[in-house]
Design a protein around this motif. Sequence first.
Motif, mmCIF file in Angstrom:
data_model
loop_
_atom_site.group_PDB
_atom_site.id
_atom_site.type_symbol
_atom_site.label_atom_id
_atom_site.label_comp_id
_atom_site.label_asym_id
_atom_site.label_seq_id
_atom_site.Cartn_x
_atom_site.Cartn_y
_atom_site.Cartn_z
ATOM 1 N N TRP A 102 -13.809 31.003 -34.877
ATOM 2 C CA TRP A 102 -14.449 32.282 -35.165
ATOM 3 C C TRP A 102 -13.577 33.080 -36.127
ATOM 4 N N HIS A 103 -12.419 33.543 -35.677
ATOM 5 C CA HIS A 103 -11.414 34.222 -36.513
ATOM 6 C C HIS A 103 -11.930 35.502 -37.154
ATOM 7 N N LEU A 104 -12.864 36.174 -36.448
ATOM 8 C CA LEU A 104 -13.368 37.444 -36.940
ATOM 9 C C LEU A 104 -13.241 38.553 -35.897
ATOM 10 N N GLY A 105 -12.439 38.294 -34.862
ATOM 11 C CA GLY A 105 -12.130 39.330 -33.902
ATOM 12 C C GLY A 105 -12.887 39.234 -32.597
ATOM 13 N N ALA A 106 -12.252 39.745 -31.530
ATOM 14 C CA ALA A 106 -12.844 39.759 -30.186
ATOM 15 C C ALA A 106 -13.312 38.367 -29.794
ATOM 16 N N ASN A 107 -12.413 37.412 -29.850
ATOM 17 C CA ASN A 107 -12.778 36.007 -29.668
ATOM 18 C C ASN A 107 -13.235 35.652 -28.252
ATOM 19 N N MET A 108 -12.893 36.449 -27.263
ATOM 20 C CA MET A 108 -13.202 36.086 -25.882
ATOM 21 C C MET A 108 -14.687 36.229 -25.534
ATOM 22 N N THR A 109 -15.411 37.060 -26.266
ATOM 23 C CA THR A 109 -16.783 37.375 -25.860
ATOM 24 C C THR A 109 -17.775 37.106 -26.994
ATOM 25 N N PRO A 110 -18.982 36.622 -26.666
ATOM 26 C CA PRO A 110 -20.001 36.379 -27.695
ATOM 27 C C PRO A 110 -20.367 37.663 -28.429
ATOM 28 N N SER A 111 -20.639 37.531 -29.724
ATOM 29 C CA SER A 111 -21.037 38.685 -30.523
ATOM 30 C C SER A 111 -21.958 38.233 -31.642
ATOM 31 N N GLU A 112 -22.475 39.180 -32.389
ATOM 32 C CA GLU A 112 -23.282 38.930 -33.593
ATOM 33 C C GLU A 112 -24.506 38.062 -33.332
ATOM 34 N N GLY A 113 -25.160 38.270 -32.189
ATOM 35 C CA GLY A 113 -26.388 37.555 -31.884
ATOM 36 C C GLY A 113 -26.197 36.248 -31.146
ATOM 37 N N PHE A 114 -24.952 35.820 -30.954
ATOM 38 C CA PHE A 114 -24.681 34.547 -30.271
ATOM 39 C C PHE A 114 -24.732 34.735 -28.752
ATOM 40 N N THR A 115 -25.327 33.764 -28.078
ATOM 41 C CA THR A 115 -25.338 33.761 -26.616
ATOM 42 C C THR A 115 -24.552 32.579 -26.055
ATOM 43 N N THR A 116 -24.415 31.518 -26.825
ATOM 44 C CA THR A 116 -23.548 30.397 -26.463
ATOM 45 C C THR A 116 -22.298 30.486 -27.329
ATOM 46 N N TRP A 117 -21.120 30.379 -26.707
ATOM 47 C CA TRP A 117 -19.892 30.774 -27.404
ATOM 48 C C TRP A 117 -18.724 29.913 -26.924
ATOM 49 N N THR A 118 -18.368 28.907 -27.715
ATOM 50 C CA THR A 118 -17.200 28.083 -27.430
ATOM 51 C C THR A 118 -16.318 28.134 -28.660
ATOM 52 N N THR A 119 -15.100 28.651 -28.512
ATOM 53 C CA THR A 119 -14.270 28.895 -29.689
ATOM 54 C C THR A 119 -12.806 28.658 -29.346
#
Length: 441
Positions: A102-119
């Motif tokens: 991701w590398h765009l901040g707040a990596n622990m939680t889904p953002s920007e419309g995403f509901t599935t989030w593995t990073t």
Amino acid sequence: MTDNQGAWTLGCYGNPDIRTPNINQMAAEGIRFTHALSSNPVCSPTRATFLTGLIPSQHGVHSFLDPKYMMGPEAYNTLQEFTSLGEVLHAAGYTCGLSGKWHLGANMTPSEGFTTWTTKPDGSTQEFYDQKVIENGQMRVEAGYTTDFWTRKGIEFIQACKERPFFLFLAYNGPYSLGKLMLNEARNRHAAFYADKPLHSFPRDAMHPWQHDNKAFHNTDAARRRMASEVSGVDDGVGEILTALKANGLDDNTLVVYASDQGWMGGQNGMWGMGDHFRPIGAHELMMQIPFIFRQPGAIPPGQTCDALVSNYDFMPSVLAHLGLGDKMPQQPKSPGRDFSPALRGQPLAGWDNTVFYEMETTRAIRTERWKYVARIPSGPTELYDMQADPQERFNLFGQPGTEETTTDLSKELEAFFDEYADPKYDIWHGGGSKAKRHAP
């Protein structure tokens, strides 16, 4: 999307040494852009541009993001003030999933419309084995090969969402090509193949005097072979994704795009890396040139190439137009992005302006069909190249007799572009700031 990969490392872009059969096949089945350039040479800014259609002096991410903004009490989403691609697609009924960097901040939680989030918790890559990942809101160590892990999670997402529209952002942190890992032997299935290969597509040259970082990798077989192995590792993942789409009956109804966040140099002109690895900040063509391949059987005719100069800020408006969502492209801030979707359908780009722009902090550049002009504040150096006569940018023509009018015209065009689009808050050339740590003086 891959991390730090020049187009020249792929077979379909002419590389004779590195095995990329799946990416080559994808290009053969769709369209390959031969002159796609990134608007910045670093990962966080370019990823922000892909997802928003905005340039760094609009979205404010001028360089790679400091770890404190990704994890911990100061973490925040650097795109939160904008409407990004994931948000547009989510509003249109798509389920959005991230697998990878991701590398765009707040990596622990889904953002920007995403509901599935593995990073992953960071932006840089220390190695590809036994690395920390974030899954289901928890951080843990993934013992295997992370390139394979991102692919596996991507396939799980495809299978879970196959009955409805979905957007998978499969963001590999390979091939990477930086850091101490470049001197470690590869451990994936391609390592043995490359172990004795000379890899002549990586030029041997004296180190450029502007090289600031990565000096240990110059003219080093270990670094070349590690890069080649990791490129082929990503290619394996591309093959598995395409196979999964076919197996789930999604092949004809899915647009697949292959791109890198920015370009990369592996010895050309005695340079290794991207813009921030040089002082002054670099703006060489190969730091910008990215692989850019689009495939959708039935919708995109096979075997195409497009030679138009396109930028990653053109990506979002073009994809939305291809999906029939062109009217959903955010209008504020105004993106400099243009719609190249007719080219995907095999149609000419009527009236296309073969000009793209680039910036990193105090360095800005304009690239036209013939010329490249690079300006730096406050005191240069300034560069001017005839890209038709000197595509490797070996001869700086700035200040040479007969180039005065060209220099003046390009300078005015560069200034006019940023005057139109730059947000004063993030316009470094005129006293603005950055959401990321500054590297250039």
